[in-house]
Design a protein around this motif. Structure first.
Motif, PDB file in Angstrom:
ATOM      1  N   GLU A   1      14.989 -16.285  -8.208  1.00  0.00           N
ATOM      2  CA  GLU A   1      14.876 -15.618  -6.659  1.00  0.00           C
ATOM      3  C   GLU A   1      13.692 -16.018  -6.744  1.00  0.00           C
ATOM      4  OE1 GLU A   1      14.626 -11.166  -5.271  1.00  0.00           O
ATOM      5  OE2 GLU A   1      14.369 -11.706  -7.594  1.00  0.00           O
ATOM      6  N   LYS A   2      12.440 -16.598  -7.610  1.00  0.00           N
ATOM      7  CA  LYS A   2      10.674 -16.469  -7.288  1.00  0.00           C
ATOM      8  C   LYS A   2      10.591 -17.585  -6.431  1.00  0.00           C
ATOM      9  CE  LYS A   2       7.444 -15.444  -9.415  1.00  0.00           C
ATOM     10  NZ  LYS A   2       6.770 -15.870 -10.991  1.00  0.00           N
TER      11      LYS A   2
ATOM     12  N   ARG B   1      13.743  -8.846   2.974  1.00  0.00           N
ATOM     13  CA  ARG B   1      14.094  -8.476   2.065  1.00  0.00           C
ATOM     14  C   ARG B   1      13.983  -7.168   1.752  1.00  0.00           C
ATOM     15  NH1 ARG B   1      10.285 -10.959  -2.765  1.00  0.00           N
ATOM     16  NH2 ARG B   1      12.306 -10.303  -4.141  1.00  0.00           N
TER      17      ARG B   1
ATOM     18  N   PRO C   1      11.901 -13.839   3.052  1.00  0.00           N
ATOM     19  CA  PRO C   1      11.169 -12.718   3.300  1.00  0.00           C
ATOM     20  C   PRO C   1      10.610 -11.794   4.029  1.00  0.00           C
ATOM     21  CG  PRO C   1      10.319 -15.328   3.078  1.00  0.00           C
ATOM     22  CD  PRO C   1      11.683 -15.170   3.471  1.00  0.00           C
TER      23      PRO C   1
ATOM     24  N   SER D   1      11.825 -20.774   0.733  1.00  0.00           N
ATOM     25  CA  SER D   1      11.981 -20.525   2.248  1.00  0.00           C
ATOM     26  C   SER D   1      10.406 -20.451   2.790  1.00  0.00           C
ATOM     27  CB  SER D   1      12.727 -18.633   2.064  1.00  0.00           C
ATOM     28  OG  SER D   1      14.121 -19.393   2.070  1.00  0.00           O
TER      29      SER D   1
ATOM     30  N   SER E   1      16.774 -14.624   0.062  1.00  0.00           N
ATOM     31  CA  SER E   1      16.106 -15.581   0.178  1.00  0.00           C
ATOM     32  C   SER E   1      14.803 -15.394   1.818  1.00  0.00           C
ATOM     33  CB  SER E   1      16.762 -16.942   0.695  1.00  0.00           C
ATOM     34  OG  SER E   1      17.754 -16.829   1.759  1.00  0.00           O
TER      35      SER E   1
ATOM     36  N   VAL F   1      12.863 -17.947  -2.806  1.00  0.00           N
ATOM     37  CA  VAL F   1      12.159 -17.005  -2.000  1.00  0.00           C
ATOM     38  C   VAL F   1      11.012 -17.722  -1.610  1.00  0.00           C
ATOM     39  CG1 VAL F   1      10.305 -15.399  -1.440  1.00  0.00           C
ATOM     40  CG2 VAL F   1      13.195 -14.697  -2.109  1.00  0.00           C
ATOM     41  N   ASN F   2      10.207 -18.093  -2.583  1.00  0.00           N
ATOM     42  CA  ASN F   2       9.396 -18.995  -2.371  1.00  0.00           C
ATOM     43  C   ASN F   2       9.249 -19.969  -1.314  1.00  0.00           C
ATOM     44  OD1 ASN F   2       7.319 -17.351  -3.580  1.00  0.00           O
ATOM     45  ND2 ASN F   2       7.629 -18.258  -5.016  1.00  0.00           N
TER      46      ASN F   2
END
Length: 467
Positions: free
Chosen positions: A330-331, A461, A458, A337, A456, A334-335
């Motif tokens: 997940e980290k 979310r 941010p 993206s 994904s 997301v990061n």
């Protein structure tokens, strides 16, 4: 005084955009300082990004050379023939390439290098047989394709010649995917994105002034063979050596079992990627195809951000999933993206406010593709900011979800292409393509959330988490 309101709104909008970009960059710096995986992702993606920028420059140089040397009509025919080659090359490697990427990545993590060599050999032989059959089929049926499907009989011989490129194009793209599994991103992007347009550009500059479109097709075929040779050399140099006495334990049945669902994924992606061009080739003229092709390639400059990051993120997803580390998946998702949004935003702004000047480089005949470019750029921006959702599903054994989402979107794209493009022409192709890109990526965002509980994007979310 009457103009101050709109001007005030304009400057307010610019100021808000600057604030948003500053916050985005600040977040990237903060996260990178504490996340070693994102730091690695950014470091490798930066190198990949530079190579991809160079590749994009070569691709743009090729399209400009074609437009200037061949004119709009024959440039459109070139891209139509190239689309046919791309379709068959994609069909013959679909499923095998992504399954190979997954198994190479997993075995690279566990240092099972003998297995990696077996995976590569099995993938290469499978694709060789399939692509050779496809090339022979196109050569035999070139008259039918030219006369009956595209109603352009003059391209029959050129289609038969171009079919030779199907085998090397399928093979070097396969090797590029496998190189990603070894985390050899720069080599993968060089093979997959830079060599073919770069070599073809040289060939076009030499051959097209004398032989016209036939020279451009010959340049494509020769360049694809050279690219394949280079891809094999890079693979041989990058593959780790096998310790004496090591034996492979990988079985071909495992590759086929994994590639089955991924083949359907590739088939649906093929429909999504190429249907608009094929339908435009059936109902439109060469100039329409050329304008749409040029606008598509310009808009795709935004997606090379996604390509560069995916080259690093995909094997990481497979590695984290093998270790059952969903939190790190997940980290990373997301990061990455956030990183891609920061990279893609300036390109989007250039296309939104400077489409005509950009297109004027290709010649006056292409300036009227400005609407197409804006529409396609918006679709590509959605594609980028949603992140690596397709690879996220493929690398976590959720191929069926990916396949279902792609199936729905492919059906929509197929139907809407035949309903809209015959009447709206190239602008209709742009609308259909942008809508399809947006729909598939939003569906995949939803699928990732439902299956992995990962969002994904941010900016949304909190909305998903609330549910």
């Amino acid at each position: 005084m009457a103009n101050e309101g709109p001007r005030g709104s304009y400057y307010c909008g610019v100021e808000q955009l600057q604030i948003w970009v500053a916050k985005l960059l600040n977040r990237i710096r903060n996260v990178m300082s504490t996340d070693k995986h994102l730091s690695e992702l950014f470091t490798h993606a930066s190198a990949a990004f530079i190579v991809k920028v160079a590749a994009a420059g070569l691709s743009l140089g090729l399209s400009i050379a074609l437009a200037q040397l061949l004119g709009a009509e024959q440039t459109g025919i070139y891209y139509l023939i190239f689309t046919v080659v791309s379709i068959f090359a994609l069909i013959t490697r679909s499923g095998i390439d992504r399954a190979g990427l997954r198994f190479v990545s997993a075995n690279n993590t566990s240092a099972e290098y003998a297995n990696i060599r077996v995976v590569r050999l099995q993938c290469a032989l499978t694709v060789l047989v399939a692509s050779s059959f496809a090339a022979a089929t196109v050569v035999i049926s070139s008259d039918y394709i030219a006369f009956e499907i595209f109603r352009k009989g003059s391209i029959a011989n050129l289609m038969a010649i171009a079919a030779i490129a199907i085998v090397p194009v399928a093979q070097f793209n396969l090797h590029a995917e496998l190189l990603k599994g070894l985390k050899q991103t720069t080599g993968a992007i060089t093979v997959q994105s830079a060599l073919l347009p770069g070599l073809t550009l040289i060939g076009v500059l030499v051959l097209a002034p004398v032989h016209g479109l036939a020279g451009a097709i010959a340049a494509l075929v020769v360049s694809s063979v050279i690219t394949l040779i280079v891809s094999i050399v890079i693979w041989q140099r990058r593959i780790p050596s096998v310790a004496p006495g090591s034996a492979a334990s990988f079985h071909y049945g495992k590759l086929i079992a994994a590639s089955g669902p991924l083949f359907l994924v590739g088939l649906f992606q093929l429909i999504i990627l190429h249907t608009a061009t094929v339908v435009l080739g059936i109902y439109g003229e060469g100039e329409d195809i050329a304008r749409f092709a040029i606008a598509s390639r310009l808009a795709a400059l935004m997606s090379f951000v996604l390509f560069a990051v995916n080259s690093i993120a995909a094997p990481k997803f497979a590695e984290f999933y093998q270790n059952d580390d969903i939190e790190q998946i997940e980290k990373t998702a997301v990061n990455s993206s956030v990183l891609m949004a920061a990279m893609a935003t300036p390109i989007l702004l250039v296309f939104l406010f400077g489409a005509k000047p950009v297109l004027s480089v290709y010649g006056a005949a292409f300036v009227e593709a400005d609407r197409m470019l804006v529409i396609l750029a918006c679709g590509q921006f959605v594609n980028v900011i949603t992140g690596s959702v397709a690879y996220l599903l493929a690398m976590t054994s959720n191929e069926m979800l990916l396949m279902k989402a792609l199936a729905v979107t492919a059906i929509f794209h197929l139907l809407s292409s035949f309903m809209i493009i015959p009447y709206w022409g190239a602008n209709g192709a742009a609308v259909v393509t942008a809508l399809t890109m947006s729909i598939i990526n939003l569906l995949l965002v939803y699928a990732v959330w439902k299956k992995l509980n990962i969002v994904s994007i941010p900016l949304i979310r909190k909305l998903f988490r609330a549910r």
